[in-house]
Write a protein that holds these residues in place. Structure first.
Motif, mmCIF file in Angstrom:
data_model
loop_
_atom_site.group_PDB
_atom_site.id
_atom_site.type_symbol
_atom_site.label_atom_id
_atom_site.label_comp_id
_atom_site.label_asym_id
_atom_site.label_seq_id
_atom_site.Cartn_x
_atom_site.Cartn_y
_atom_site.Cartn_z
ATOM 1 N N PHE A 120 0.851 -1.183 0.000
ATOM 2 C CA PHE A 120 0.000 0.000 0.000
ATOM 3 C C PHE A 120 0.893 1.241 0.000
ATOM 4 O O PHE A 120 1.790 1.351 0.835
ATOM 5 C CB PHE A 120 -0.910 0.033 1.226
ATOM 6 N N THR A 121 0.655 2.112 -0.924
ATOM 7 C CA THR A 121 1.422 3.354 -0.999
ATOM 8 C C THR A 121 0.582 4.517 -0.481
ATOM 9 O O THR A 121 -0.646 4.411 -0.345
ATOM 10 C CB THR A 121 1.864 3.637 -2.440
ATOM 11 N N GLY A 122 1.239 5.621 -0.203
ATOM 12 C CA GLY A 122 0.547 6.767 0.357
ATOM 13 C C GLY A 122 -0.123 7.634 -0.691
ATOM 14 O O GLY A 122 0.294 7.684 -1.850
ATOM 15 N N GLY A 123 -1.178 8.345 -0.278
ATOM 16 C CA GLY A 123 -1.890 9.253 -1.173
ATOM 17 C C GLY A 123 -3.051 9.914 -0.457
ATOM 18 O O GLY A 123 -3.482 9.475 0.616
ATOM 19 N N ASN A 124 -3.588 10.944 -1.043
ATOM 20 C CA ASN A 124 -4.636 11.731 -0.390
ATOM 21 C C ASN A 124 -6.053 11.296 -0.745
ATOM 22 O O ASN A 124 -7.022 11.837 -0.220
ATOM 23 C CB ASN A 124 -4.462 13.211 -0.753
ATOM 24 N N THR A 125 -6.201 10.352 -1.671
ATOM 25 C CA THR A 125 -7.542 9.925 -2.070
ATOM 26 C C THR A 125 -8.097 8.902 -1.092
ATOM 27 O O THR A 125 -7.381 8.328 -0.270
ATOM 28 C CB THR A 125 -7.527 9.330 -3.483
ATOM 29 N N LYS A 126 -9.406 8.662 -1.221
ATOM 30 C CA LYS A 126 -10.050 7.683 -0.341
ATOM 31 C C LYS A 126 -9.560 6.271 -0.605
ATOM 32 O O LYS A 126 -9.667 5.393 0.259
ATOM 33 C CB LYS A 126 -11.565 7.755 -0.518
ATOM 34 N N ASP A 127 -9.047 6.051 -1.802
ATOM 35 C CA ASP A 127 -8.571 4.711 -2.138
ATOM 36 C C ASP A 127 -7.261 4.367 -1.426
ATOM 37 O O ASP A 127 -6.871 3.200 -1.377
ATOM 38 C CB ASP A 127 -8.362 4.603 -3.656
#
Length: 990
Positions: A120-127
């Motif tokens: 799992f990588t980081g990000g600002n979306t809900k996914d």
């Protein structure tokens, strides 16, 4: 006895343990890169639900089973390894998944069953489960939600692991109070405590769903670095401890809200830079970044520091410690910077060593310790091998005065072998040596005297004095090597060799002297044991003679002891011999009964009456009540015989090649942990089978597999297994069996692989069980089914087909046999019929011949008759020329009568009958084939069949030859016979 034992145990623990903690350094085992670690810097540690240890390093993930390390390293774009090598944190959730946090590349979830990673990588979306790829910490709360502390707040992953709620620093009141989250804990009041880079702690109340701030220290902590990388620990539900980079240790009371800060400058920890914190018992262990290990007593508020020693290989590997972890066996694991993993085992820390310190001139010399003696003034004396005599300084542990041969204190090395030490009845110190006889130090060692063997004197038979005691009556007994028993008279300061009726020369080699409760004196020799019975004033030299005849190793006796039940115990090369004088019975206790190593060197009691047995590398405790043995391996010392003593605190000291091992025997407890057992590997033709390999027979981890299915030609299989006991792992024992093949368990000591080859098709069950270092067996163990499919000719369908084929073949063979029988019968019938036919044919042939003969006769007769009639007719016609009309008319009538006679129809009917009879109904068949033929033509064909010529035919039919020829021509036309073909031949073939 049980109540007394409990009393002594409690009393010893109350009095002794504080002294023990102050006097002895903790000992650590080390796990380094050369042992298999992927990297020497270990920042996170975890024990999974099975008991395996996991170490997160700067070069991947490592799993440890006590023997070997499996490494999971960065697998770019794949799922067989982590998504990055720089691992920051580890946790196993309630579903059994292991979460791996990285410094720079998000987080991964490891599935132990399939041995694959999900990234799992980081990000600002809900996914995205997390908002950034930099992970600082992991925590699972009581609701099984996963809290992930990052450099940009915290992500709370829901129980289904499909979505998360992200909390970040914002202007909103209900938010965390810092950008970075370094540690997370939960208290019993449903509050989540977050250590952020803010000066204060952030608290999330799960009841109100609100965040708040809490002050925890009275330090200003103005510098940003002071607030970073805080770690939290809740102690016994009531105290929250906080440590940080430069903030020391802070104690916050969860009930009152009061707090106290402990810093280095004010009798606090050895360093204010604390990287991790862990509760161990009623104390806190603090991992310092440069200051080693601090142990904080929560009750006394005192700190104890443990640091690395360059001269003690069992000390900490490094003073830079980054992580701490306590496993389910109470071992504490320490992750070090650049030095791997250290393990503190409380069951091995019963023992400490007093030895040489090259940086301390007052320590013992780097020589083996041969003798230990506490004198009447409570002074501890140590005799060494080529290192001389030494006395422990008061109120010290490893500081000694070194003595010269003449009894003066010296700073120089004294090359002297001190084998034994005692006092005479006047308190003079007696020192027995190797090759230098007896030394006597009087008046507090201000007067020195030496006694050596002399050619002119028969007092001392040998200069090798191995053991001495002064008995209750003030007599000093000396044991020599090669000279037998010697008495020393303190009044005259002379020695006297005793004239004993030794059984053999081996009894002159004496190693130990002991006085029992009846004041009998026992001597341990190479020829068994000899003793002086004081009440009888008699020597006994053959006590063990009967046993020695059956087992010669019993003759090598090194120590004697009498217990409180008046039983005599002998330490021998064959085991421990128990002698009961009242019944004159002997019992041998050997390796089969739990003694770990032979020969035995020493026997010494603890304060509860149990026997402490000393071997070369083992110390064992034998419980006198049940004679159960618990043993401990001492890897850092090799003990000597006649080199054991007990001090006034009940501690036992044993001398060896590396100094003195000291311990409290009451604390020697049996390891009752039953090691969980797992099958850790499965090889097929020596090729490891991995679940993520497409060619593997395993679909998931072998430890999670219940059944393995193999083909009949997969004939070489290996099982690897281990029992998870991290105390003296090399002493774990194993037993395995393949149910369906082995008839009993295979006990294989510490071997951890089982191999089977060429197994027949069928179903088997591989079972394995293990014991810990003290022989406590996990008899339930583990198992796995193995099904070996047979070749296709072993399958049910094939067997059914073969059975059907067999039945069919049987049926066919039966049918063939029946057909053969029938054929034979038919042949016999045919043969009989043929014979019958032959008989009939013979009869028919005879009849036919007869018929043909009759036919021929009829034909010839008729031919002759017609020829005669033709001749008569011809003569009458010639005569009629000369006759008148009347006579001519009469002759003509006569000729007419002759023609009628020539055309005799009776003859033809008889001829036709006989002809058909002898020629297979020729006329009927020929008439049927050629219906246009007239009766005359058929008659001509019959005559042609009888090979008659035209003349004969004409005579028989009373016609002219011309008429016969014309008739033959017509016959050829009617039957369609070609001109060039013979009519006679055609008729004969028909």
């Amino acid at each position: 006895m049980k109540e007394l034992k409990t009393y002594y145990l409690l009393l010893s623990l109350l009095i002794y343990i504080p002294t023990y903690a102050q006097n002895y350094n903790k000992q650590f085992d080390h796990l380094k890169v050369e042992d298999g670690l992927s990297d020497a810097t270990v920042g996170s540690i975890l024990q999974d639900d099975k008991g395996f240890m996991w170490f997160g390093t700067f070069k991947g993930l490592n799993r440890y089973d006590g023997y070997q390390i499996n490494r999971y390293v960065y697998d770019m774009g794949g799922n067989k390894g982590p998504n990055d090598n720089m691992i920051s944190s580890l946790i196993q959730d309630s579903d059994g998944y292991i979460w791996v946090g990285y410094f720079n590349n998000g987080i991964s979830r490891f599935n132990p069953k399939l041995e694959v990673f999900e990234h799992f990588t980081g990000g600002n979306t809900k996914d995205h489960l997390i908002q950034t790829g930099s992970i600082n910490c992991l925590f699972e709360d009581k609701e099984q939600k996963l809290w992930i502390g990052t450099e940009k707040g915290v992500a709370v992953v829901q129980k289904n692991r499909k979505s998360s709620i992200k909390y970040v620093l914002s202007d909103h009141k209900n938010s965390i109070n810092g950008e970075q989250v370094y540690d997370i804990v939960e208290d019993k009041w449903n509050r989540i405590w977050l250590a952020t880079n803010n000066r204060k702690l952030s608290v999330y109340n799960k009841n109100t769903l609100q965040f708040s701030e809490v002050e925890y220290t009275d330090l200003p902590l103005d510098d940003l670095e002071d607030n970073e990388k805080k770690n939290l620990c809740i102690y016994n539900d009531t105290l929250l401890y906080v440590c940080s980079n430069s903030g020391g240790l802070a104690e916050y009371n969860l009930l009152s809200g009061k707090y106290t800060t402990y810093v280095e400058e004010e009798n606090g920890p050895s360093s204010n830079n604390i990287r991790d914190i862990l509760q161990v018992g009623n104390k806190l262990w603090l991992a310092n970044d440069g200051g080693g290990l601090d142990i904080f007593d929560v009750t006394t508020k005192q700190f104890e520091n443990i640091s690395n020693s360059k001269v003690d290989h069992q000390s900490l590997s490094s003073n830079v410690i980054w992580s701490l972890y306590k496993d389910n066996q109470e071992n504490v694991w320490l992750g070090c910077y650049l030095q791997g993993v250290d393990k503190y085992d409380p069951r091995k820390n019963f023992f400490s060593t007093i030895g040489n310190d090259p940086c301390n001139t007052t320590s013992l010399p780097n020589k083996p310790v041969l003798s230990i003696y506490t004198d009447s003034k409570k002074q501890l004396w140590i005799g060494t091998d080529w290192g001389g005599l030494h006395r422990q300084k008061k109120n010290t542990n490893n500081q000694f005065d070194h003595f010269n041969i003449d009894g003066t204190i010296t700073d120089n090395m004294v090359y002297d072998v001190v084998k034994c030490i005692t006092e005479d009845k006047y308190g003079n110190l007696l020192v027995g040596t190797y090759s230098e006889g007896l030394r006597i130090y009087q008046n507090d060692r201000r007067t020195y005297k030496q006694i050596k063997r002399s050619i002119k004197s028969d007092g001392l038979p040998s200069n090798h004095i191995w053991a001495m005691i002064t008995d209750k009556f003030g007599m000093t007994w000396m044991a020599t090597l090669g000279g037998g028993v010697v008495q020393y008279d303190a009044d005259t300061q002379t020695c006297k060799a005793l004239d004993i009726n030794y059984q053999n020369l081996s009894q002159h080699h004496i190693y130990h002297v002991y006085e029992d409760s009846q004041s009998n004196i026992w001597f341990s020799t190479d020829g068994g044991v000899i003793y002086y019975n004081r009440s009888e004033n008699k020597w006994h030299t053959d006590l063990l003679s009967t046993l020695i005849k059956d087992n010669h190793n019993i003759s090598y006796v090194k120590s004697v002891y009498e217990d409180k039940l008046k039983q005599i115990w002998l330490a021998t090369a064959s085991g421990l011999v128990k002698y009961m004088p009242e019944s004159n019975q002997f019992t041998l206790i050997d390796e089969d009964d739990g003694i770990p190593q032979l020969p035995l060197y020493n026997i010494i009691p603890d304060n509860l009456g149990n026997l402490i047995l000393i071997g070369k590398n083992y110390i064992s405790k034998l419980s006198l009540s049940d004679e159960k043995i618990v043993s401990f391996h001492i890897p850092n010392n090799s003990f000597n015989y006649n080199s054991a003593a007990k001090n006034d605190r009940g501690e036992i000291m044993v001398g060896g090649t590396e100094g003195i091992t000291i311990f409290n025997p009451i604390l020697l407890e049996e390891n009752k942990h039953l090691p969980p057992v797992y099958i850790t590997g499965f090889d097929l033709f020596n090729i490891p089978q991995l679940p993520h390999d497409s060619t593997s027979v395993l679909k998931k981890s072998v430890s999670e597999t219940e059944e393995i299915v193999l083909d009949y030609d997969q004939s070489v299989i290996n099982f690897d297994y281990c029992g998870l006991n991290f105390t003296e792992t090399d002493r774990n024992q194993y037993a395995y069996m393949l149910e369906g093949f082995d008839s009993k368990w295979n006990f294989v000591n510490n071997r951890r692989r089982a191999t089977y080859t060429n197994l027949d098709p069928g179903k088997y069950t591989f079972k394995v069980m293990a014991s810990n270092n003290h022989g406590k067996w996990n008899k339930e163990g583990t198992s796995i089914d193995v099904i070996i499919n047979g070749p296709y000719w072993y399958s049910n369908w094939f067997r059914a087909a073969v059975l059907l084929l067999f039945i069919l073949m049987f049926y066919v063979l039966h049918r063939i046999r029946m057909m053969n029988v029938k054929k034979k019968f038919a042949l016999e019938r045919i043969q009989a019929d043929r014979e019958q036919i032959m008989i009939q044919n013979d009869t028919l042939e005879k009849e036919l011949d007869q018929t043909k003969s009759e036919l021929t006769n009829i034909t010839i007769s008729h031919l002759h008759k017609n020829q005669s009639l033709q001749q008569i007719k011809s003569k009458l016609e010639k005569m009629s020329v000369t006759f008148g009309s009347t006579e001519k008319r009469k002759i003509k009538n006569l000729v007419r009568e002759i023609d009628k006679e020539s055309e005799n129809h009776t003859y033809w009917d008889e001829f036709e009958h006989e002809f058909n009879k002898s020629h297979n109904n020729f006329l009927e068949r020929f008439k049927h084939e050629y219906p246009d033929l007239s009766k005359r033509e058929l008659r001509i064909c019959a005559y042609l069949r009888m090979d008659l010529d035209n003349q004969e035919i004409a005579t028989l039919m009373n016609i002219s030859i011309r008429t016969v020829e014309t008739s033959r021509y017509r016959i050829r036309k009617k039957i369609g016979l070609e001109q060039r073909k013979s009519l006679s031949k055609m008729i004969n073939r028909y």
